[in-house]
Motif scaffolding. Structure first.
Motif, mmCIF file in Angstrom:
data_model
loop_
_atom_site.group_PDB
_atom_site.id
_atom_site.type_symbol
_atom_site.label_atom_id
_atom_site.label_comp_id
_atom_site.label_asym_id
_atom_site.label_seq_id
_atom_site.Cartn_x
_atom_site.Cartn_y
_atom_site.Cartn_z
ATOM 1 N N PRO A 123 0.821 -1.222 0.000
ATOM 2 C CA PRO A 123 0.000 0.000 0.000
ATOM 3 C C PRO A 123 0.851 1.267 0.000
ATOM 4 N N VAL A 124 1.317 1.645 -1.187
ATOM 5 C CA VAL A 124 2.169 2.833 -1.282
ATOM 6 C C VAL A 124 1.601 3.803 -2.310
ATOM 7 N N ASP A 125 2.083 5.043 -2.237
ATOM 8 C CA ASP A 125 1.687 6.051 -3.220
ATOM 9 C C ASP A 125 2.567 5.859 -4.462
ATOM 10 N N LEU A 126 2.099 4.958 -5.325
ATOM 11 C CA LEU A 126 2.929 4.541 -6.458
ATOM 12 C C LEU A 126 3.300 5.688 -7.388
ATOM 13 N N SER A 127 2.314 6.523 -7.725
ATOM 14 C CA SER A 127 2.586 7.506 -8.776
ATOM 15 C C SER A 127 3.647 8.515 -8.334
ATOM 16 N N SER A 128 3.645 8.865 -7.045
ATOM 17 C CA SER A 128 4.666 9.829 -6.623
ATOM 18 C C SER A 128 6.027 9.142 -6.489
ATOM 19 N N LEU A 129 6.056 7.905 -5.982
ATOM 20 C CA LEU A 129 7.341 7.231 -5.796
ATOM 21 C C LEU A 129 8.003 6.888 -7.136
ATOM 22 N N THR A 130 7.201 6.481 -8.124
ATOM 23 C CA THR A 130 7.819 6.148 -9.413
ATOM 24 C C THR A 130 8.306 7.395 -10.148
ATOM 25 N N SER A 131 7.819 8.562 -9.721
ATOM 26 C CA SER A 131 8.283 9.768 -10.405
ATOM 27 C C SER A 131 9.693 10.163 -9.957
ATOM 28 N N VAL A 132 10.214 9.478 -8.931
ATOM 29 C CA VAL A 132 11.599 9.714 -8.532
ATOM 30 C C VAL A 132 12.512 8.999 -9.530
ATOM 31 N N GLU A 133 13.441 9.741 -10.108
ATOM 32 C CA GLU A 133 14.373 9.161 -11.079
ATOM 33 C C GLU A 133 15.209 8.070 -10.427
ATOM 34 N N GLY A 134 15.296 6.952 -11.093
ATOM 35 C CA GLY A 134 16.126 5.868 -10.592
ATOM 36 C C GLY A 134 15.400 4.932 -9.645
ATOM 37 N N ILE A 135 14.169 5.253 -9.298
ATOM 38 C CA ILE A 135 13.376 4.387 -8.430
ATOM 39 C C ILE A 135 12.297 3.710 -9.271
ATOM 40 N N GLY A 136 12.266 2.406 -9.232
ATOM 41 C CA GLY A 136 11.258 1.664 -9.970
ATOM 42 C C GLY A 136 10.510 0.735 -9.036
ATOM 43 N N PRO A 137 9.679 -0.101 -9.603
ATOM 44 C CA PRO A 137 8.839 -0.974 -8.785
ATOM 45 C C PRO A 137 9.614 -1.844 -7.799
ATOM 46 N N LYS A 138 10.741 -2.398 -8.240
ATOM 47 C CA LYS A 138 11.494 -3.295 -7.350
ATOM 48 C C LYS A 138 12.016 -2.543 -6.124
ATOM 49 N N SER A 139 12.499 -1.343 -6.358
ATOM 50 C CA SER A 139 13.015 -0.551 -5.239
ATOM 51 C C SER A 139 11.876 -0.146 -4.309
ATOM 52 N N ILE A 140 10.751 0.193 -4.885
ATOM 53 C CA ILE A 140 9.611 0.606 -4.067
ATOM 54 C C ILE A 140 9.194 -0.526 -3.139
ATOM 55 N N LYS A 141 9.197 -1.735 -3.692
ATOM 56 C CA LYS A 141 8.817 -2.899 -2.889
ATOM 57 C C LYS A 141 9.788 -3.069 -1.724
ATOM 58 N N LYS A 142 11.080 -2.989 -2.039
ATOM 59 C CA LYS A 142 12.090 -3.172 -1.000
ATOM 60 C C LYS A 142 11.967 -2.090 0.070
ATOM 61 N N LEU A 143 11.788 -0.843 -0.379
ATOM 62 C CA LEU A 143 11.696 0.278 0.563
ATOM 63 C C LEU A 143 10.479 0.122 1.470
ATOM 64 N N TYR A 144 9.403 -0.395 0.902
ATOM 65 C CA TYR A 144 8.200 -0.590 1.730
ATOM 66 C C TYR A 144 8.416 -1.732 2.717
ATOM 67 N N GLU A 145 8.942 -2.837 2.234
ATOM 68 C CA GLU A 145 9.047 -4.020 3.094
ATOM 69 C C GLU A 145 10.108 -3.858 4.177
ATOM 70 N N LYS A 146 11.186 -3.178 3.856
ATOM 71 C CA LYS A 146 12.262 -3.054 4.847
ATOM 72 C C LYS A 146 12.068 -1.843 5.759
ATOM 73 N N LEU A 147 11.557 -0.736 5.191
ATOM 74 C CA LEU A 147 11.532 0.515 5.960
ATOM 75 C C LEU A 147 10.137 1.121 6.064
ATOM 76 N N ASN A 148 9.137 0.404 5.548
ATOM 77 C CA ASN A 148 7.754 0.880 5.615
ATOM 78 C C ASN A 148 7.573 2.252 4.956
ATOM 79 N N ILE A 149 8.295 2.463 3.878
ATOM 80 C CA ILE A 149 8.186 3.735 3.159
ATOM 81 C C ILE A 149 6.996 3.688 2.207
ATOM 82 N N ARG A 150 6.074 4.647 2.394
ATOM 83 C CA ARG A 150 4.854 4.642 1.581
ATOM 84 C C ARG A 150 4.746 5.831 0.633
ATOM 85 N N ASN A 151 5.474 6.878 0.907
ATOM 86 C CA ASN A 151 5.337 8.072 0.052
ATOM 87 C C ASN A 151 6.652 8.859 0.049
#
Length: 580
Positions: free
Chosen positions: A90-118
């Motif tokens: 449950p993350v704010d996908l559209s804002s996180l993917t707009s970060v250069e160099g961050i893609g789906p795999k990184s978003i997953k890792k960031l959420y699972e390890k650090l609970n980063i949602r936005n």
DNA sequence: GCCGTTTTCGGCCCGACTGTTTTCAGTCG
């Protein structure tokens, strides 16, 4: 009822969620379906209503399964499948993917390890130095992410004009039809055709504003009403943009239009001129003092903008020029340039087709261009080092040239297709197509598509080397920026302009709404140096041809006249202007 | 999950770069 862009967004997010789980092939399918939807102008709701599931399946990229998901979205506003996926991450996908160099795999890792949602979570984690500890990340990643977040923040809540323009036209068109609306115009940065806008300003003249205001605040696009009055209403639209509607008296329409169009700097300069003449200029009109009557003013002008400029002793200034960058001085001396008009282009010199990453065939693009009144196009598919697009090598280019010969015969002089290519400029400034084949093209363009992070000097040399090639007539999107997403690469634009002039190479104003590259001030510099420009749509589908308008706007903001733009000439005359 | 002037099944755009690694995953175009 969900609109097309909302459905496309959900499909795109499904694609990204599937990507996170390394599901093969499905992500591309969902992403292609989303793109297919963005290409069509008819609401999916209407398509579904008239033809059911079968009609949805006719849309490119949509098959049985995605059609059913669209049906569910249209009927219920929800998608079970999407919500299941969202629940897992449950993350704010559209804002996180707009970060250069961050893609789906990184978003997953960031959420699972650090609970980063936005973005806020992400920024905090970096400040605390937590990201660098994750495997696959390091100090450099933190720096890059932070830089990208800063860039996104600067963009703020701005919108790319060309992307919201269709919506603006729908809203204005609808208001125009209301009984009692005598005059209507957009104002603000949308009227000046700035590349991005913060909000939308609309002015109208109406004797009876109540019903107009009521209509405005209940439009389907409105998410929230911020103000609802007799002369002014403000709403927030579903896409996040604010829109203001003002009703002004007929005798003040020109003054209000001038005032709300800006720019602020231009208005300040106008007001100073008025004061010097003993007058007063505000959003109600241009006024002069009544002799012997203390603080009594009488209106000299205000119903139209033209009469205001005239009363101030100058020529009418087009909205695109109103930035107080010298236009007022020229208007006083009656020396304003005659700007290129919105109907002045005869051709389009950057067109992608389904030979690479475009959606339509050469013939389809040609017919669409003919339909909007153009006389010629150049086919500029990508070349081989851009592997992802299936870029053409020498052999494929020669095959395409033969195909174009056939089509030109078919058009029998009614329309001309020129042979061209968007040749890739490699790291060292060399090209990925040999000179022998380049020389066979009618016109050849080159562009940078990789290695954006070069030092300024190297990047400048790289592009200049491409311009030194006698077969390269034109440089596409010379600075590589993508509005609200990626800044231009480091470049000495003065040197690029100098070498363009020296070698007789043209530079492009890429009209694609989030490129607009060259930007206005660079284009103005180039024109000043005597470099010829081309205004191209960079169309990847027939719908993109309409973007030419935004390139023309950028050229007008750069004070371009018709003679400065090579594709305002007929194609035989245009070819004569090239260095080849 | 989509699609078919190579197929109704078996393919699907793929190479370079970056930053992390000691041989590679993720991202981008």
């Amino acid at each position: 009822m969900l609109e097309n862009f909302e459905i496309a967004k959900i499909l795109r997010e499904i694609s990204e969620y599937l990507e996170m789980q390394s599901v093969p092939f499905k992500p591309q399918a969902y992403s292609r379906a989303a793109s297919g939807i963005e290409e069509i102008d008819t609401p999916l709701a209407d398509i579904y209503k008239s033809g059911g599931l079968k009609a949805l399946e006719n849309i490119p990229g949509i098959g049985v399964s995605i059609a059913e998901k669209i049906e569910e979205l249209l009927k219920t506003g929800h998608s079970q499948y999407y919500e299941e996926l969202k629940k897992q991450t449950p993350v704010d996908l559209s804002s996180l993917t707009s970060v250069e160099g961050i893609g789906p795999k990184s978003i997953k890792k960031l959420y699972e390890k650090l609970n980063i949602r936005n973005l806020a979570d992400l920024e905090e984690a970096i400040r605390e130095g937590k990201i660098r500890k994750l495997s696959g990340f390091g100090v450099k990643s933190e720096e890059n992410i932070l830089k990208s977040i800063e860039f996104l923040k600067q963009g703020g809540q701005r919108f790319v004009l060309g992307f919201v323009y269709p919506q603006i036209e729908v809203i204005v068109g609808r208001l125009k039809k209301i009984k009692g609306v005598e005059k209507i115009s957009v104002a603000g940065s949308s009227r000046r055709m700035k590349e991005t806008i913060g909000d939308l300003d609309i002015l109208i003249v109406s004797e009876n504003s109540g019903p107009v205001m009521d209509f405005f605040v209940t439009m389907p696009e409105v998410r929230q009403v911020l103000a609802h009055g007799e002369t002014k209403s403000m709403v927030r639209l579903k896409n996040g943009m604010d829109a203001d509607l003002r009703v002004v008296p007929k005798k003040s329409f020109g003054a209000a239009l001038n005032y709300f169009t800006g720019s602020k700097e231009h208005n300040v300069a106008l007001r100073e001129i008025a004061i010097k003449k003993g007058h007063k200029l505000n959003e109600y009109g241009l006024f002069k003092k009544i002799p012997n009557a203390n603080e009594n003013w009488t209106q000299m002008a205000g119903e139209t903008e033209e009469e205001i400029y005239q009363a101030l002793g100058m020529d009418y200034i087009e909205p695109e020029m109103r930035e107080n960058l010298g236009e007022i001085e020229l208007a006083k001396k009656h020396q304003l340039p005659k700007l290129i008009g919105y109907g002045d282009l005869k051709g389009d010199l950057q067109i992608q087709t389904n030979w690479t990453d475009g959606a339509h065939s050469i013939e389809e693009m040609a017919l669409a261009a003919q339909k909007i009144g153009l006389e010629y196009i150049a086919i500029t598919d990508h070349t081989k080092s851009l592997a992802m697009t299936g870029g053409a090598d020498e052999k494929k280019l020669l095959r395409q040239m033969a195909e174009i010969d056939k089509l030109n015969k078919k058009f029998d002089g009614q329309f001309k297709i020129l042979k061209s290519a968007e040749v890739n400029i490699l790291k060292d400034g060399s090209l990925d197509i040999n000179d022998k084949v380049l020389a066979k093209l009618d016109i050849a363009a080159a562009a940078v598509h990789s290695n954006f992070n070069m030092p300024r000097e190297k990047m400048t040399k790289r592009i200049c080397r491409a311009m030194e090639n006698p077969n390269i007539d034109l440089i596409f999107h010379p600075t590589g920026r993508v509005l609200l997403k990626r800044p231009a690469y480091e470049l000495d634009i003065d040197e690029v302009i100098r070498v363009a002039k020296k070698t007789g190479t043209c530079l492009e104003i890429d009209a694609f709404p989030d490129r607009l590259d060259l930007k206005d001030i660079y284009a103005k510099k180039a024109i000043g140096a005597g470099v010829k420009l081309a205004i191209d749509s960079d169309a990847h589908s027939v719908n993109h041809l309409q973007y030419l308008r935004f390139g023309i706007a950028q050229a007008r903001r750069a004070w371009a006249a018709k003679k400065d733009i090579i594709n305002s000439y007929s194609w035989p005359e245009m070819l004569k202007l090239l260095k080849r």
